[in-house]
Design a protein around this motif. Structure first.
Motif, PDB file in Angstrom:
ATOM      1  N   SER A   1       0.844  -1.188   0.000  1.00 45.12           N
ATOM      2  CA  SER A   1       0.000   0.000   0.000  1.00 45.12           C
ATOM      3  C   SER A   1       0.881   1.240   0.000  1.00 45.12           C
ATOM      4  CB  SER A   1      -0.912   0.028   1.230  1.00 45.12           C
ATOM      5  OG  SER A   1      -1.816  -1.060   1.205  1.00 45.12           O
ATOM      6  N   LEU A   2       0.538   2.213  -0.860  1.00 44.13           N
ATOM      7  CA  LEU A   2       1.283   3.467  -0.920  1.00 44.13           C
ATOM      8  C   LEU A   2       0.564   4.542  -0.123  1.00 44.13           C
ATOM      9  CD1 LEU A   2       2.863   2.070  -3.201  1.00 44.13           C
ATOM     10  CD2 LEU A   2       2.853   4.247  -4.411  1.00 44.13           C
ATOM     11  N   VAL A   3       1.320   5.226   0.746  1.00 48.79           N
ATOM     12  CA  VAL A   3       0.757   6.307   1.552  1.00 48.79           C
ATOM     13  C   VAL A   3       0.668   7.566   0.689  1.00 48.79           C
ATOM     14  CG1 VAL A   3       1.024   7.681   3.644  1.00 48.79           C
ATOM     15  CG2 VAL A   3       1.802   5.298   3.618  1.00 48.79           C
ATOM     16  N   PRO A   4      -0.508   8.166   0.577  1.00 52.41           N
ATOM     17  CA  PRO A   4      -0.651   9.374  -0.251  1.00 52.41           C
ATOM     18  C   PRO A   4       0.219  10.521   0.253  1.00 52.41           C
ATOM     19  CG  PRO A   4      -2.807   8.471   0.349  1.00 52.41           C
ATOM     20  CD  PRO A   4      -1.788   7.755   1.177  1.00 52.41           C
ATOM     21  N   GLY A   5       0.804  11.266  -0.690  1.00 51.24           N
ATOM     22  CA  GLY A   5       1.572  12.454  -0.345  1.00 51.24           C
ATOM     23  C   GLY A   5       2.923  12.176   0.280  1.00 51.24           C
ATOM     24  N   LYS A   6       3.407  10.943   0.176  1.00 53.06           N
ATOM     25  CA  LYS A   6       4.692  10.561   0.754  1.00 53.06           C
ATOM     26  C   LYS A   6       5.588   9.924  -0.314  1.00 53.06           C
ATOM     27  CE  LYS A   6       3.451  11.611   4.993  1.00 53.06           C
ATOM     28  NZ  LYS A   6       4.073  12.744   5.741  1.00 53.06           N
ATOM     29  N   VAL A   7       6.892   9.884  -0.021  1.00 52.20           N
ATOM     30  CA  VAL A   7       7.817   9.102  -0.845  1.00 52.20           C
ATOM     31  C   VAL A   7       7.826   7.689  -0.290  1.00 52.20           C
ATOM     32  CG1 VAL A   7      10.179   8.785  -1.640  1.00 52.20           C
ATOM     33  CG2 VAL A   7       9.242  11.098  -1.421  1.00 52.20           C
ATOM     34  N   ASN A   8       7.274   6.767  -1.067  1.00 52.31           N
ATOM     35  CA  ASN A   8       7.216   5.355  -0.712  1.00 52.31           C
ATOM     36  C   ASN A   8       8.316   4.629  -1.469  1.00 52.31           C
ATOM     37  OD1 ASN A   8       4.150   4.927   0.565  1.00 52.31           O
ATOM     38  ND2 ASN A   8       4.290   6.594  -0.920  1.00 52.31           N
ATOM     39  N   ALA A   9       9.324   4.135  -0.771  1.00 53.12           N
ATOM     40  CA  ALA A   9      10.463   3.486  -1.422  1.00 53.12           C
ATOM     41  C   ALA A   9      10.285   1.976  -1.409  1.00 53.12           C
ATOM     42  CB  ALA A   9      11.764   3.866  -0.724  1.00 53.12           C
ATOM     43  N   LEU A  10      10.588   1.347  -2.542  1.00 54.73           N
ATOM     44  CA  LEU A  10      10.625  -0.105  -2.642  1.00 54.73           C
ATOM     45  C   LEU A  10      12.086  -0.483  -2.822  1.00 54.73           C
ATOM     46  CD1 LEU A  10       9.005  -2.724  -2.739  1.00 54.73           C
ATOM     47  CD2 LEU A  10       8.717  -2.388  -5.200  1.00 54.73           C
ATOM     48  N   LEU A  11      12.661  -0.995  -1.757  1.00 53.08           N
ATOM     49  CA  LEU A  11      14.096  -1.240  -1.689  1.00 53.08           C
ATOM     50  C   LEU A  11      14.373  -2.731  -1.818  1.00 53.08           C
ATOM     51  CD1 LEU A  11      16.999  -0.182  -0.945  1.00 53.08           C
ATOM     52  CD2 LEU A  11      16.354  -0.473   1.453  1.00 53.08           C
ATOM     53  N   GLY A  12      15.361  -3.069  -2.632  1.00 54.84           N
ATOM     54  CA  GLY A  12      15.718  -4.474  -2.764  1.00 54.84           C
ATOM     55  C   GLY A  12      16.869  -4.652  -3.735  1.00 54.84           C
ATOM     56  N   PRO A  13      17.576  -5.765  -3.639  1.00 52.85           N
ATOM     57  CA  PRO A  13      18.681  -6.021  -4.580  1.00 52.85           C
ATOM     58  C   PRO A  13      18.149  -6.249  -5.981  1.00 52.85           C
ATOM     59  CG  PRO A  13      18.243  -7.966  -3.238  1.00 52.85           C
ATOM     60  CD  PRO A  13      17.391  -6.870  -2.683  1.00 52.85           C
ATOM     61  N   ASN A  14      19.024  -6.197  -6.969  1.00 51.33           N
ATOM     62  CA  ASN A  14      18.623  -6.490  -8.343  1.00 51.33           C
ATOM     63  C   ASN A  14      18.018  -7.886  -8.413  1.00 51.33           C
ATOM     64  OD1 ASN A  14      19.575  -4.034  -9.337  1.00 51.33           O
ATOM     65  ND2 ASN A  14      21.634  -4.828  -9.661  1.00 51.33           N
ATOM     66  N   GLY A  15      16.916  -8.011  -9.135  1.00 48.08           N
ATOM     67  CA  GLY A  15      16.262  -9.307  -9.253  1.00 48.08           C
ATOM     68  C   GLY A  15      15.267  -9.606  -8.151  1.00 48.08           C
ATOM     69  N   ALA A  16      14.986  -8.608  -7.294  1.00 49.07           N
ATOM     70  CA  ALA A  16      14.074  -8.846  -6.170  1.00 49.07           C
ATOM     71  C   ALA A  16      12.615  -8.911  -6.603  1.00 49.07           C
ATOM     72  CB  ALA A  16      14.243  -7.747  -5.121  1.00 49.07           C
ATOM     73  N   GLY A  17      12.301  -8.345  -7.774  1.00 48.42           N
ATOM     74  CA  GLY A  17      10.920  -8.293  -8.248  1.00 48.42           C
ATOM     75  C   GLY A  17      10.337  -6.904  -8.271  1.00 48.42           C
ATOM     76  N   LYS A  18      11.181  -5.895  -8.047  1.00 45.71           N
ATOM     77  CA  LYS A  18      10.696  -4.516  -7.972  1.00 45.71           C
ATOM     78  C   LYS A  18      10.110  -4.052  -9.310  1.00 45.71           C
ATOM     79  CE  LYS A  18      14.629  -2.610  -6.758  1.00 45.71           C
ATOM     80  NZ  LYS A  18      15.511  -3.789  -7.001  1.00 45.71           N
ATOM     81  N   THR A  19      10.857  -4.239 -10.392  1.00 46.78           N
ATOM     82  CA  THR A  19      10.406  -3.778 -11.701  1.00 46.78           C
ATOM     83  C   THR A  19       9.161  -4.523 -12.151  1.00 46.78           C
ATOM     84  OG1 THR A  19      12.620  -3.055 -12.396  1.00 46.78           O
ATOM     85  CG2 THR A  19      11.047  -3.563 -14.134  1.00 46.78           C
ATOM     86  N   THR A  20       9.089  -5.810 -11.897  1.00 44.04           N
ATOM     87  CA  THR A  20       7.888  -6.578 -12.240  1.00 44.04           C
ATOM     88  C   THR A  20       6.676  -6.058 -11.480  1.00 44.04           C
ATOM     89  OG1 THR A  20       9.166  -8.572 -12.740  1.00 44.04           O
ATOM     90  CG2 THR A  20       6.847  -8.876 -12.204  1.00 44.04           C
ATOM     91  N   THR A  21       6.870  -5.681 -10.225  1.00 38.82           N
ATOM     92  CA  THR A  21       5.781  -5.105  -9.440  1.00 38.82           C
ATOM     93  C   THR A  21       5.296  -3.804 -10.070  1.00 38.82           C
ATOM     94  OG1 THR A  21       6.610  -6.111  -7.385  1.00 38.82           O
ATOM     95  CG2 THR A  21       5.151  -4.201  -7.166  1.00 38.82           C
ATOM     96  N   LEU A  22       6.224  -2.945 -10.484  1.00 36.83           N
ATOM     97  CA  LEU A  22       5.832  -1.679 -11.119  1.00 36.83           C
ATOM     98  C   LEU A  22       5.107  -1.933 -12.439  1.00 36.83           C
ATOM     99  CD1 LEU A  22       8.825   0.773 -10.582  1.00 36.83           C
ATOM    100  CD2 LEU A  22       6.975   0.153  -9.047  1.00 36.83           C
ATOM    101  N   LYS A  23       5.606  -2.868 -13.239  1.00 37.77           N
ATOM    102  CA  LYS A  23       4.957  -3.169 -14.523  1.00 37.77           C
ATOM    103  C   LYS A  23       3.542  -3.694 -14.304  1.00 37.77           C
ATOM    104  CE  LYS A  23       9.089  -4.096 -17.305  1.00 37.77           C
ATOM    105  NZ  LYS A  23       9.864  -5.135 -18.053  1.00 37.77           N
TER     106      LYS A  23
END
Length: 284
Positions: A27-49
């Motif tokens: 869940s993203l908090v409105p009006g805040k910088v929500n960071a998704l932190l993880g090593p390469n290959g963690a699944g971050k880009t797939t989540t964004l797509k």
């Protein structure tokens, strides 16, 4: 006002037999910088797509209470792969975006590109990685969006430009915009994030506020022979001649302080991230 700018429930994404995202909630908090932190290959880009509707997935995603098809123009996105505009010059990219995007300011994009020292009539394919990143950032920042999504947006930038960009991203949230920012660079996240999630091997290991992390958790170095029930703590990592133990349980903190040879460390994002990932355990 919605409690979540973006809500992700039980998101799963497979590439063949490989499970890139394993049923996460986010869940993203409105009006805040929500960071998704993880090593390469963690699944971050797939989540964004998945959030952007660029890949098929299972699960439920809502953006400002709507499906992506209804909310697309309320989102500005900087992708990890910066090759879409390669056949164009910045000048032509601005013209194309003006035709395709109803929320795009050509004047603002041109101003930002000038600030980034970009040659307006040169093909973007000939740009350095840092120049390409600057081009995409200028286009994204020129959109009147409610949510800004940045996937590794500082790759290739020199330290001075990186700090400028991080300040720009932080200012978006100060002006009421919601930011989702993915990175594997911990010092960047520490500079701008309000809320962060740690992703590893397709799972969310932790989500919480960055402020006060060191007061919520304690990290101990214990003698290697210390008997520890790893299930009783947030993370336990055995390395070399020490055992690292991470916990937010006040009773267990008191017990760990009494162990002979116990050394307590100040918890920062780097030590928290490293211990949690190596311990590979959820502490949600």
């Amino acid at each position: 006002m919605l409690d979540e700018a973006i809500e992700v429930k039980n998101l799963r994404k497979n590439y063949g037999k490989f499970e890139a995202v394993k049923g996460i909630d986010l869940s993203l908090v409105p009006g805040k910088v929500n960071a998704l932190l993880g090593p390469n290959g963690a699944g971050k880009t797939t989540t964004l797509k998945s959030i952007l509707g660029l890949v098929q997935y299972s699960g439920e995603i809502t953006i400002l209470g709507e499906k992506i098809s209804m909310a697309r123009e309320r989102i500005s996105f900087v992708p990890e792969d910066k090759s879409f505009y390669d056949s164009l010059s910045p000048e032509k990219a601005i013209k194309m975006c003006s035709l395709l995007m109803g929320n795009f300011s050509a004047d603002k994009a041109a101003k930002l590109m000038k600030e980034f020292d970009l040659p307006m009539n040169k093909k973007i394919s000939a740009f350095s990685l840092g120049m390409k990143t600057s081009t995409y950032l200028a286009i994204a920042m020129a959109q009147d969006a409610d949510i800004f999504i940045f996937d590794e947006p500082t790759w290739g930038l020199d330290p001075i430009r990186r700090d400028e960009v991080l300040e720009m991203i932080k200012n978006l949230s100060l002006n009421g915009k919601t930011v989702l920012y993915t990175s594997h660079i911990i010092p960047e996240v520490e500079k701008i994030a309000d809320v962060f999630s740690i992703m590893y091997k397709g799972e969310i290991l932790y989500t919480g506020e960055l402020k006060g992390l060191g007061s919520r958790f304690s990290l101990f170095n214990l003698p290697p022979e210390t008997a520890i029930d790893s299930k009783a703590f947030s993370a336990v990592v055995r390395e070399g001649k020490a055992t690292k133990v991470l916990t937010d349980d006040s009773e267990k903190i008191r017990e760990l302080r009494k162990i002979d040879g116990s050394k307590e460390e100040v918890v920062d994002l780097e030590s928290f991230f490293g211990t949690l990932v190596r311990g590979n355990k959820h502490v949600l």
